[in-house]
Design a protein around this motif. Sequence first.
Motif, mmCIF file in Angstrom:
data_model
loop_
_atom_site.group_PDB
_atom_site.id
_atom_site.type_symbol
_atom_site.label_atom_id
_atom_site.label_comp_id
_atom_site.label_asym_id
_atom_site.label_seq_id
_atom_site.Cartn_x
_atom_site.Cartn_y
_atom_site.Cartn_z
ATOM 1 N N GLY A 55 -27.115 -9.854 -10.706
ATOM 2 C CA GLY A 55 -27.377 -8.903 -9.646
ATOM 3 C C GLY A 55 -27.137 -7.481 -10.105
ATOM 4 N N MET A 56 -27.547 -6.539 -9.259
ATOM 5 C CA MET A 56 -27.433 -5.121 -9.604
ATOM 6 C C MET A 56 -27.249 -4.323 -8.317
ATOM 7 N N VAL A 57 -26.408 -3.281 -8.390
ATOM 8 C CA VAL A 57 -26.195 -2.381 -7.266
ATOM 9 C C VAL A 57 -26.102 -0.963 -7.810
ATOM 10 N N CYS A 58 -26.814 -0.025 -7.191
ATOM 11 C CA CYS A 58 -26.684 1.391 -7.533
ATOM 12 C C CYS A 58 -25.613 1.989 -6.633
ATOM 13 N N ALA A 59 -24.608 2.572 -7.247
ATOM 14 C CA ALA A 59 -23.519 3.198 -6.493
ATOM 15 C C ALA A 59 -23.668 4.708 -6.609
ATOM 16 N N GLY A 60 -24.533 5.273 -5.819
ATOM 17 C CA GLY A 60 -24.757 6.709 -5.864
ATOM 18 C C GLY A 60 -25.737 7.088 -6.957
ATOM 19 N N ALA A 61 -25.720 8.357 -7.318
ATOM 20 C CA ALA A 61 -26.679 8.883 -8.282
ATOM 21 C C ALA A 61 -26.171 8.831 -9.713
ATOM 22 N N LYS A 62 -25.045 8.150 -9.957
ATOM 23 C CA LYS A 62 -24.487 8.162 -11.309
ATOM 24 C C LYS A 62 -24.343 6.796 -11.945
ATOM 25 N N GLU A 63 -23.933 5.780 -11.185
ATOM 26 C CA GLU A 63 -23.616 4.495 -11.792
ATOM 27 C C GLU A 63 -24.486 3.361 -11.284
ATOM 28 N N ILE A 64 -24.757 2.419 -12.195
ATOM 29 C CA ILE A 64 -25.404 1.156 -11.860
ATOM 30 C C ILE A 64 -24.429 0.053 -12.248
ATOM 31 N N TYR A 65 -24.093 -0.821 -11.301
ATOM 32 C CA TYR A 65 -23.239 -1.972 -11.564
ATOM 33 C C TYR A 65 -24.147 -3.177 -11.789
ATOM 34 N N ILE A 66 -23.926 -3.903 -12.875
ATOM 35 C CA ILE A 66 -24.752 -5.054 -13.212
ATOM 36 C C ILE A 66 -23.845 -6.267 -13.382
ATOM 37 N N ALA A 67 -24.092 -7.322 -12.603
ATOM 38 C CA ALA A 67 -23.343 -8.566 -12.722
ATOM 39 C C ALA A 67 -24.079 -9.477 -13.696
ATOM 40 N N LEU A 68 -23.324 -10.072 -14.615
ATOM 41 C CA LEU A 68 -23.906 -10.949 -15.628
ATOM 42 C C LEU A 68 -23.391 -12.368 -15.458
ATOM 43 N N SER A 69 -24.151 -13.330 -15.966
ATOM 44 C CA SER A 69 -23.798 -14.733 -15.772
ATOM 45 C C SER A 69 -22.617 -15.191 -16.619
ATOM 46 N N ASN A 70 -22.177 -14.394 -17.568
ATOM 47 C CA ASN A 70 -21.045 -14.775 -18.417
ATOM 48 C C ASN A 70 -19.718 -14.220 -17.885
ATOM 49 N N ARG A 71 -19.597 -14.142 -16.552
ATOM 50 C CA ARG A 71 -18.381 -13.694 -15.856
ATOM 51 C C ARG A 71 -17.985 -12.262 -16.199
ATOM 52 N N VAL A 72 -18.965 -11.427 -16.366
ATOM 53 C CA VAL A 72 -18.739 -10.024 -16.712
ATOM 54 C C VAL A 72 -19.583 -9.170 -15.782
ATOM 55 N N PHE A 73 -19.034 -8.018 -15.375
ATOM 56 C CA PHE A 73 -19.904 -7.011 -14.789
ATOM 57 C C PHE A 73 -19.718 -5.739 -15.594
ATOM 58 N N GLU A 74 -20.820 -5.018 -15.742
ATOM 59 C CA GLU A 74 -20.775 -3.780 -16.518
ATOM 60 C C GLU A 74 -21.298 -2.637 -15.670
ATOM 61 N N VAL A 75 -20.813 -1.451 -16.020
ATOM 62 C CA VAL A 75 -21.224 -0.235 -15.333
ATOM 63 C C VAL A 75 -21.961 0.628 -16.347
ATOM 64 N N ARG A 76 -23.151 1.057 -15.968
ATOM 65 C CA ARG A 76 -23.957 1.921 -16.844
ATOM 66 C C ARG A 76 -24.357 3.173 -16.091
ATOM 67 N N THR A 77 -24.606 4.233 -16.858
ATOM 68 C CA THR A 77 -25.139 5.453 -16.263
ATOM 69 C C THR A 77 -26.633 5.259 -16.028
ATOM 70 N N MET A 78 -27.244 6.192 -15.323
ATOM 71 C CA MET A 78 -28.681 6.108 -15.066
ATOM 72 C C MET A 78 -29.499 6.205 -16.351
ATOM 73 N N LYS A 79 -28.911 6.773 -17.385
ATOM 74 C CA LYS A 79 -29.616 6.890 -18.667
ATOM 75 C C LYS A 79 -29.390 5.687 -19.569
ATOM 76 N N GLY A 80 -28.505 4.757 -19.158
ATOM 77 C CA GLY A 80 -28.310 3.533 -19.914
ATOM 78 C C GLY A 80 -27.025 3.432 -20.716
ATOM 79 N N ARG A 81 -26.241 4.507 -20.761
ATOM 80 C CA ARG A 81 -24.983 4.459 -21.518
ATOM 81 C C ARG A 81 -23.980 3.579 -20.784
ATOM 82 N N LYS A 82 -23.335 2.682 -21.534
ATOM 83 C CA LYS A 82 -22.341 1.792 -20.927
ATOM 84 C C LYS A 82 -21.055 2.562 -20.694
ATOM 85 N N VAL A 83 -20.587 2.552 -19.441
ATOM 86 C CA VAL A 83 -19.347 3.224 -19.070
ATOM 87 C C VAL A 83 -18.166 2.291 -19.286
ATOM 88 N N CYS A 84 -18.284 1.058 -18.798
ATOM 89 C CA CYS A 84 -17.212 0.076 -18.960
ATOM 90 C C CYS A 84 -17.754 -1.307 -18.649
#
Length: 163
Positions: A55-84
């Motif tokens: 799944g995916m959720v946009c949290a405002g104009a800066k971050e995209i939260y992406i849930a992955l099937s390997n029990r991980v979620f990652e946060v990326r900027t709108m340009k694609g840089r991984k935040v955490c």
Amino acid sequence: SKVFRIKGTPLQIAPLGIFNVDYRIFVLTREGRILTINNSEVSGRVLPCDGVPVGMVCAGAKEIYIALSNRVFEVRTMKGRKVCSVHLDSDILDMQLFDKGEKARAILLGLSNGEIRIYKLNRLLYKSNPEDGEMSDNIMALRCGRYGRSNICLTSIRRSGTC
């Protein structure tokens, strides 16, 4: 109405912005890529995922939260840089945006062990206790938003049918 041709099988879309002024539509594909549609044009920029997306959720104009099937979620900027990225001990079954204004945006995660967690980037803000009787069942769906006069209302549907 406009039809867009994209490479991949769409899994989920997340719109952002105002349609008449400036908008973006993020399209999450089953192949693990995020495509961007900017003002009626498919952008050439592709944001990668580090696993199979759930799944995916946009949290405002800066971050995209992406849930992955390997029990991980990652946060990326709108340009694609991984935040955490955050590694969890259970599978992610559903995710929703917790929005209480511009300053109070976070992500709600429904996990397979019955927990509901709230994260702001990689910081855990709240963790429910699934040991409490009815709440020990698996979460099938979450929805958070305005209901009547309440600004924030959280509804969870469990595998047993409880709401």
